[in-house]
Design an enzyme around this catalytic site. Structure first.
Site, mmCIF file in Angstrom:
data_model
loop_
_atom_site.group_PDB
_atom_site.id
_atom_site.type_symbol
_atom_site.label_atom_id
_atom_site.label_comp_id
_atom_site.label_asym_id
_atom_site.label_seq_id
_atom_site.Cartn_x
_atom_site.Cartn_y
_atom_site.Cartn_z
ATOM 1 N N ASP A 46 -43.817 -4.730 16.650
ATOM 2 C CA ASP A 46 -42.912 -6.043 16.970
ATOM 3 C C ASP A 46 -43.690 -7.283 17.558
ATOM 4 O OD1 ASP A 46 -40.684 -7.452 17.419
ATOM 5 O OD2 ASP A 46 -40.063 -6.512 18.906
ATOM 6 N N HIS B 60 -43.240 -9.791 13.315
ATOM 7 C CA HIS B 60 -42.942 -11.226 13.192
ATOM 8 C C HIS B 60 -44.037 -12.108 12.654
ATOM 9 C CE1 HIS B 60 -38.926 -10.441 15.216
ATOM 10 N NE2 HIS B 60 -39.657 -9.471 15.533
ATOM 11 N N LYS C 251 -32.120 -6.141 7.656
ATOM 12 C CA LYS C 251 -32.472 -6.326 9.084
ATOM 13 C C LYS C 251 -30.772 -6.726 9.676
ATOM 14 C CE LYS C 251 -33.954 -6.158 13.112
ATOM 15 N NZ LYS C 251 -35.367 -6.283 13.832
ATOM 16 N N HIS D 166 -31.872 -3.926 15.133
ATOM 17 C CA HIS D 166 -31.954 -4.118 16.542
ATOM 18 C C HIS D 166 -30.950 -3.473 17.131
ATOM 19 C CE1 HIS D 166 -33.733 -6.605 19.649
ATOM 20 N NE2 HIS D 166 -32.656 -6.384 20.175
ATOM 21 N N HIS E 94 -42.924 -3.233 11.754
ATOM 22 C CA HIS E 94 -42.089 -4.261 12.123
ATOM 23 C C HIS E 94 -42.893 -5.350 12.851
ATOM 24 C CE1 HIS E 94 -38.433 -5.278 14.763
ATOM 25 N NE2 HIS E 94 -39.250 -6.473 15.145
ATOM 26 N N HIS F 95 -38.143 -0.593 17.469
ATOM 27 C CA HIS F 95 -38.585 -0.704 18.806
ATOM 28 C C HIS F 95 -37.743 0.171 19.739
ATOM 29 C CE1 HIS F 95 -35.694 -4.043 18.590
ATOM 30 N NE2 HIS F 95 -36.418 -4.797 17.875
HETATM 31 O O1 DOR Z 1 -38.968 -9.586 22.090
HETATM 32 C C1 DOR Z 1 -38.642 -10.075 20.836
HETATM 33 N N1 DOR Z 1 -39.081 -10.913 20.111
HETATM 34 N N2 DOR Z 1 -37.724 -8.997 20.390
HETATM 35 C C2 DOR Z 1 -37.070 -9.636 19.352
HETATM 36 O O2 DOR Z 1 -36.089 -8.905 18.845
HETATM 37 C C3 DOR Z 1 -37.310 -10.807 18.548
HETATM 38 C C4 DOR Z 1 -38.564 -11.128 18.794
HETATM 39 C C5 DOR Z 1 -39.083 -12.497 18.285
HETATM 40 O O3 DOR Z 1 -38.549 -12.852 17.310
HETATM 41 O O4 DOR Z 1 -39.710 -13.179 19.104
HETATM 42 ZN ZN ZN Z 2 -39.042 -7.945 16.419
#
Ligand code: DOR
Ligand code: ZN
Length: 347
Positions: free
Chosen positions: A248, A16, A100, A137, A14, A175
């Site tokens: 995450d 970003h 997702k 999520h 997971h 998460h």
């Molecule tokens: O803390 C987070 N940041 N939780 C999420 O689900 C998305 C993520 C983000 O894209 O910044």
């Molecule tokens: Zn995330």
């Protein structure tokens, strides 16, 4: 005392990576230690179709350092307009590994997410048929529900009913932050698994709120009470293959976090493996780190484990990480675990 540990190269189930200048700045941080990552689709606009995922994957590969073998595994962002045939084609052609589900409004860039699960049942049924995983999520968005209860309420009111309605659907609860999440997965069948972040093993909600407000510890789902953190630790070290690493790691420019309305997300890509070795050593469970970080997630997604290994060594002096990574989109503050780290990944 163990001071050297070789493990199969880990994966991050997971992550970003964003786009543009931010992507260029942060992709090398994950590629340094991880073999693969499941990349989240919550761009603006989101990665919805097979074609979107193909294009985004190309942009990620172009952002990697020369010679990197890091493999981004793509996800599709589920909307109420998502086309089941396009999703199936993306899975069968190995463009996307999972879909997702963001409940609309739950977190960063989730406005295009799902309001009414009935509207996506056709897609979910198709996914269940072909064995494609739904990454969830797991938070309700009802403003009446306290933010610290949103995961527990989601499990009872959304996740469990969905799984009863469609038991064949493979679900990753992403998460997880609560003992409720741990218990739900532990007591369920083999069609559900959960990822756990690095930071939720290290901090509880005091990190965000006690002695001053600390935006760099704010993420969603928000960190909970200490007893929940301890339950997550037990799950991570348990050896149960349904629990695995999904960092995450979620970069935001530092000024967007240090704001009157700061963004959710903690950037752990640079020091995750040092943090995890610290946690597993504290728990007397270094021998379980490989399962959690390098085996269980690959098994769950039906992929071979990585062929390479990495070596972690315990230094006599603390390992220094830069406080921030500079990107073309501004500096991104690196997760401060509030303890000295002694484990380093040897390059
Ligand atoms: O803390 C987070 N940041 N939780 C999420 O689900 C998305 C993520 C983000 O894209 O910044
Ligand atoms: Zn995330």
């Amino acid at each position: 005392m163990t001071t050297e540990l070789a493990i199969i190269r880990p994966d991050d189930w997971h992550l970003h990576l964003r786009d543009g200048e931010m992507l260029k700045g942060v992709a090398p941080e994950s590629a340094r230690h991880f073999g693969r990552a499941i990349v989240m689709p919550n761009l603006v606009p989101p990665v919805v179709t097979k074609a979107d995922a193909v294009a985004y994957r190309e942009r990620i590969l172009a952002a990697l350092p020369a010679g990197s073998r890091f493999q981004p595994m793509m996800t599709l962002y589920l909307t109420e307009e998502t086309d089941a045939a396009d999703v199936a084609a993306a899975f069968e052609e190995k463009v996307a590994l999972a879909v997702k589900l963001y409940p609309a409004g739950a977190t960063t860039n989730s406005q295009s997410g799902v309001r009414d699960l009935d509207k996506v049942m056709g897609v979910l049924e198709r996914m269940a048929e072909i064995g494609m995983t739904l990454c969830v999520h797991g938070e309700v968005t009802d403003p009446e529900v306290d933010i610290f209860d949103r995961e527990a309420v989601f499990i009872e009111e959304v996740l469990d009913p969905l799984r009863q309605r469609l038991p064949e659907l493979r679900v990753t609860m992403e998460h997880i932050t609560t003992k409720n999440g741990v218990d739900y997965v532990t007591g369920a069948d083999d069609n559900i698994a959960a990822s756990i972040t690095t930071h939720h093993l290290m901090i509880n909600r005091n990190a965000i709120l006690a002695g001053g407000i600390r935006p760099h510890y704010y993420c969603l789902p928000v960190a909970k009470r200490e007893r929940h953190r301890l339950a997550l630790r037990q799950a991570a070290i348990s050896g149960d293959p349904r629990f695995f690493l999904g960092t995450d790691s979620a970069p935001h420019p530092t000024d967007a976090k240090e704001s009157a309305c700061g963004c959710a997300g903690i950037f752990t890509a640079p020091n995750t493996m040092s943090c995890l070795a610290h946690v597993f050593e504290e728990e007397g469970a270094l021998g379980q780190l490989e399962g959690f970080a390098s085996r269980h997630g690959a098994d769950w997604y039906g992929l071979p484990v990585n062929e390479e290994t990495i070596t972690l060594t315990k230094r006599d002096e603390p390992v220094a990480y830069p406080p921030a990574v500079e990107t073309g989109a501004g500096p991104v503050t690196v997760f401060d675990p509030m303890v000295e780290l002694y484990w380093a990944v040897e390059d």
